[in-house]
Each structure stands twice: as structure tokens, then as C-alpha cells.
Design an enzyme around this catalytic site. Structure first.
Site, PDB file in Angstrom:
ATOM      1  N   ASP A  68       0.842  -1.198   0.000  1.00 21.64           N
ATOM      2  CA  ASP A  68       0.000   0.000   0.000  1.00 21.64           C
ATOM      3  C   ASP A  68       0.877   1.248   0.000  1.00 21.64           C
ATOM      4  OD1 ASP A  68      -2.373  -1.510  -0.029  1.00 21.64           O
ATOM      5  OD2 ASP A  68      -2.304  -1.778   2.136  1.00 21.64           O
ATOM      6  N   LYS A 116       0.602  -7.695  -3.161  1.00 20.88           N
ATOM      7  CA  LYS A 116      -0.745  -7.224  -3.480  1.00 20.88           C
ATOM      8  C   LYS A 116      -0.667  -5.767  -3.924  1.00 20.88           C
ATOM      9  CE  LYS A 116      -4.125  -6.080  -0.382  1.00 20.88           C
ATOM     10  NZ  LYS A 116      -4.807  -4.853  -0.800  1.00 20.88           N
ATOM     11  N   ASP A 154      -5.749  -6.152  -6.476  1.00 21.54           N
ATOM     12  CA  ASP A 154      -6.914  -5.991  -5.586  1.00 21.54           C
ATOM     13  C   ASP A 154      -7.733  -4.773  -6.027  1.00 21.54           C
ATOM     14  OD1 ASP A 154      -8.606  -5.923  -3.375  1.00 21.54           O
ATOM     15  OD2 ASP A 154      -7.082  -5.166  -1.995  1.00 21.54           O
ATOM     16  N   LEU A 155      -8.555  -4.957  -7.069  1.00 20.14           N
ATOM     17  CA  LEU A 155      -9.355  -3.831  -7.580  1.00 20.14           C
ATOM     18  C   LEU A 155     -10.834  -3.955  -7.222  1.00 20.14           C
ATOM     19  CD1 LEU A 155      -7.750  -3.189 -11.114  1.00 20.14           C
ATOM     20  CD2 LEU A 155      -7.240  -2.081  -8.935  1.00 20.14           C
ATOM     21  N   LYS A 156     -11.245  -5.093  -6.694  1.00 23.57           N
ATOM     22  CA  LYS A 156     -12.620  -5.282  -6.190  1.00 23.57           C
ATOM     23  C   LYS A 156     -13.689  -4.784  -7.160  1.00 23.57           C
ATOM     24  CE  LYS A 156     -11.346  -4.919  -1.269  1.00 23.57           C
ATOM     25  NZ  LYS A 156      -9.996  -4.324  -1.289  1.00 23.57           N
ATOM     26  N   ASP A 189     -19.861  -4.141 -10.898  1.00 24.54           N
ATOM     27  CA  ASP A 189     -20.609  -3.370 -11.897  1.00 24.54           C
ATOM     28  C   ASP A 189     -21.550  -4.338 -12.617  1.00 24.54           C
ATOM     29  OD1 ASP A 189     -21.377  -1.388 -13.839  1.00 24.54           O
ATOM     30  OD2 ASP A 189     -19.434  -0.417 -13.568  1.00 24.54           O
ATOM     31  N   ILE A 190     -22.197  -3.899 -13.689  1.00 23.10           N
ATOM     32  CA  ILE A 190     -23.078  -4.820 -14.406  1.00 23.10           C
ATOM     33  C   ILE A 190     -22.220  -5.894 -15.094  1.00 23.10           C
ATOM     34  CG2 ILE A 190     -24.945  -3.141 -14.719  1.00 23.10           C
ATOM     35  CD1 ILE A 190     -23.977  -2.799 -17.643  1.00 23.10           C
ATOM     36  N   THR A 247     -20.035  -5.018 -18.238  1.00 16.31           N
ATOM     37  CA  THR A 247     -18.885  -4.147 -17.968  1.00 16.31           C
ATOM     38  C   THR A 247     -17.770  -4.928 -17.276  1.00 16.31           C
ATOM     39  OG1 THR A 247     -20.361  -2.264 -17.805  1.00 16.31           O
ATOM     40  CG2 THR A 247     -18.193  -2.008 -16.796  1.00 16.31           C
ATOM     41  N   THR A 267     -14.453  -5.981   5.893  1.00 15.65           N
ATOM     42  CA  THR A 267     -14.306  -6.045   7.353  1.00 15.65           C
ATOM     43  C   THR A 267     -14.548  -4.681   8.008  1.00 15.65           C
ATOM     44  OG1 THR A 267     -11.938  -5.948   6.884  1.00 15.65           O
ATOM     45  CG2 THR A 267     -12.810  -8.064   7.573  1.00 15.65           C
ATOM     46  N   ARG A 300       0.921  -3.366   6.871  1.00 13.39           N
ATOM     47  CA  ARG A 300       1.748  -2.550   7.765  1.00 13.39           C
ATOM     48  C   ARG A 300       2.725  -3.311   8.664  1.00 13.39           C
ATOM     49  NH1 ARG A 300      -3.571   0.658   9.281  1.00 13.39           N
ATOM     50  NH2 ARG A 300      -4.288  -1.459   8.812  1.00 13.39           N
TER      51      ARG A 300
HETATM   52  O1  C5P Z   1      -1.794  -3.099   6.807  1.00 13.54           O
HETATM   53  P1  C5P Z   1      -2.736  -4.276   6.887  1.00 13.54           P
HETATM   54  O2  C5P Z   1      -2.058  -5.568   7.269  1.00 13.54           O
HETATM   55  O3  C5P Z   1      -3.960  -3.978   7.739  1.00 13.54           O
HETATM   56  O4  C5P Z   1      -3.220  -4.457   5.364  1.00 13.54           O
HETATM   57  C1  C5P Z   1      -4.242  -5.352   5.010  1.00 13.54           C
HETATM   58  C2  C5P Z   1      -4.544  -5.212   3.546  1.00 13.54           C
HETATM   59  O5  C5P Z   1      -5.673  -6.010   3.230  1.00 13.54           O
HETATM   60  C3  C5P Z   1      -4.895  -3.789   3.099  1.00 13.54           C
HETATM   61  O6  C5P Z   1      -4.363  -3.634   1.781  1.00 13.54           O
HETATM   62  C4  C5P Z   1      -6.391  -3.771   3.098  1.00 13.54           C
HETATM   63  O7  C5P Z   1      -6.926  -2.879   2.142  1.00 13.54           O
HETATM   64  C5  C5P Z   1      -6.717  -5.217   2.684  1.00 13.54           C
HETATM   65  N1  C5P Z   1      -8.038  -5.695   3.070  1.00 13.54           N
HETATM   66  C6  C5P Z   1      -8.475  -5.761   4.401  1.00 13.54           C
HETATM   67  N2  C5P Z   1      -9.725  -6.241   4.703  1.00 13.54           N
HETATM   68  C7  C5P Z   1     -10.544  -6.653   3.719  1.00 13.54           C
HETATM   69  C8  C5P Z   1     -10.110  -6.590   2.388  1.00 13.54           C
HETATM   70  C9  C5P Z   1      -8.841  -6.113   2.097  1.00 13.54           C
HETATM   71  O8  C5P Z   1      -7.737  -5.401   5.309  1.00 13.54           O
HETATM   72  N3  C5P Z   1     -11.717  -7.145   4.030  1.00 13.54           N
END
Ligand code: C5P
Length: 232
Positions: free
Chosen positions: A10, A32, A59-61, A64-65, A68, A119, A211
Site C-alpha cells: 500500500d 498485493k 486488488d481492484l474489487k 458493476d453490471i 462491464t 471487514t 503494515r
Molecule cells: O496493513 P494491513 O495488514 O492492515 O493491510 C491489510 C490489507 O488487506 C490492506 O491492503 C487492506 O486494504 C486489505 N483488506 C483488508 N480487509 C478486507 C479486504 C482487504 O484489510 N476485508
């Protein structure tokens, strides 16, 4: 399917990613790439990271329809990525369209997994704003079942839900789980967390860690510690 640790890179630009990944001289961690980095740098960032020999979870999640999503996935199928995701809330026709779009002419495709419920959403908000008044766990399990019926490879969920997902959808159905910390780590904004050892015990296939590795004084050692506890 072997267990692996995926590092959530990130970062906001290519220089920061290059600086971070250059610390790994012996291993090539699974990486990721999320929306922030992808929208800042575009497809070039995928070429750059894959040329260094890393596997990539994009990880673009998508949500959409179906038409698309099918076309967008067709574009992504040309990238050198190993995994990509969509929202299960897009429903089965959208998930099937995503699978079709992602499948290359030779029949191969990157792994496709679905986000169940983010989450960051709690049961109260799900009830008040999305008008879903079932318990969170029931919703997550139902979405996992729909993702499996649509032909997907797995779901993104909490490690605490991994065992139940496997019981319901089979051992081969992948669980990709963020929210993993060592007991001595700061939990940041993650709430439903567990340790790498517990995630392993519960049957997670991939843990996604950001992190605790990227912000550590010694990211390579932190990564190795996750590998030892989860995949060792
Ligand atoms: O820094 P951390 O360990 O919290 O990063 C977790 C990664 O997983 C982040 O990129 C976050 O966007 C992603 N993520 C998440 N929970 C989800 C889906 C993705 O923490 N339900």
C-alpha cells in the site's frame, strides 16, 4: 495449494514500491497491488513488479453490471497477474461474467476470488444501510457459496471465518485473509484479527499482511517471521 504470505504494497508510487522491494534480495514475496497504487501508476506498475519476478494479486474489487465486468476482466486477463478480485454482492451473473472475461484463449486465467463483506462494515450498518438483517457470519457463508457456484476459486474473508468457508465450500476453495498480526504488533484499524499461527490452524490459504511488514524497521525479517509461523 501451498500456503503463502502476500504483502499488501500500500504505497502511493512506484519509487516507494521499488525501494521497498529492493530490500528483498533472497526471496521474491507475493505482492498485493491495490487501488491507490494502480490508479496512481497504471498498468506499468504491474509490468514493473512482475518483471522483478514477484507474483501479483491485483486488488481492484470490481463491482458493476456483468457486461462491464466481463470486458474489464478481459483487459486484466492480458496482465501478468496471478490473482484478482470482485465483490460477491455483484451476484452470480456478474461473477460468471467476470470468470468468462478473465479466461484467456488458451483456457488459462489468473485466480479469481470474491470479497464477501468488507471487514470495515459491521452488522448494525449492514442492517441499517444495506437492509440485510441476517447475522454477518451467515451472510459471509452464503456469499462464499454463491461465489463457488459461480465458478470462482475462493473468497477474501476474515481468518476467523476460514475454517467454516472450507467446511461449506471444500478444502480446495481458497481463503485469502487479511487482518493478521503478531501479538506484539499494533493492530492498526483492523478489528477481527488473529495471529499467523492461528490463521494457519484455521486453514487460511493466503494471509495478506500490510503494515506489520511495510512499516517494520526490518521488513525482510518481519516477512520471514510471518512465513515461518504461517507457511513453515
Ligand atoms: O496493513 P494491513 O495488514 O492492515 O493491510 C491489510 C490489507 O488487506 C490492506 O491492503 C487492506 O486494504 C486489505 N483488506 C483488508 N480487509 C478486507 C479486504 C482487504 O484489510 N476485508
Amino acid at each position: 495449494m501451498g500456503k503463502d504470505v502476500i504483502i499488501a504494497c500500500d504505497f502511493s508510487n512506484k519509487e516507494e514500491v521499488a525501494n521497498f522491494l529492493s530490500k528483498f534480495t533472497e526471496e521474491k514475496p507475493y505482492v498485493k497491488v491495490g487501488m491507490e497504487l494502480f490508479y496512481a501508476e497504471g498498468p506499468e506498475i504491474i509490468k514493473f513488479i512482475s518483471s522483478m519476478g514477484h507474483k501479483i494479486f491485483l486488488d481492484l474489487k470490481l463491482h458493476d453490471i456483468p457486461n462491464t465486468v466481463r470486458k474489464a476482466m478481459k483487459v486484466l486477463s492480458g496482465y501478468n497477474i496471478d490473482m484478482v478480485n470482485i465483490h460477491a454482492a455483484g451476484t452470480i451473473p456478474m461473477m460468471e461474467a467476470a470468470t468468462e472475461g478473465l479466461t484467456r484463449k488458451d483456457g488459462s486465467r489468473p485466480l479469481l476470488v470474491a470479497v464477501t463483506q468488507l471487514t470495515s462494515i459491521d452488522e448494525e450498518r449492514m442492517k441499517q444501510e444495506i437492509l440485510i438483517d441476517k447475522p454477518m457470519e451467515e451472510v459471509v457463508m452464503h456469499y462464499a457459496k454463491c461465489a463457488k457456484n459461480a465458478g470462482l476459486d475462493g473468497v477474501v474473508c476474515s481468518p476467523l471465518e476460514a475454517k467454516k468457508v472450507h467446511d461449506l465450500c471444500g478444502k480446495e476453495f481458497l481463503t485469502v485473509t487479511p487482518g493478521v498480526r503478531f501479538v506484539d504488533n499494533d493492530s492498526g484499524d483492523q478489528v477481527r484479527i488473529t495471529t499467523p499461527a492461528k490463521a494457519k490452524e484455521l486453514g487460511s490459504d493466503y494471509i495478506v499482511v500490510g503494515r506489520p511488514v511495510t512499516q517494520d524497521k526490518d521488513p525482510v525479517e518481519a516477512y520471514r517471521r510471518f512465513i515461518r509461523e504461517f507457511a513453515g
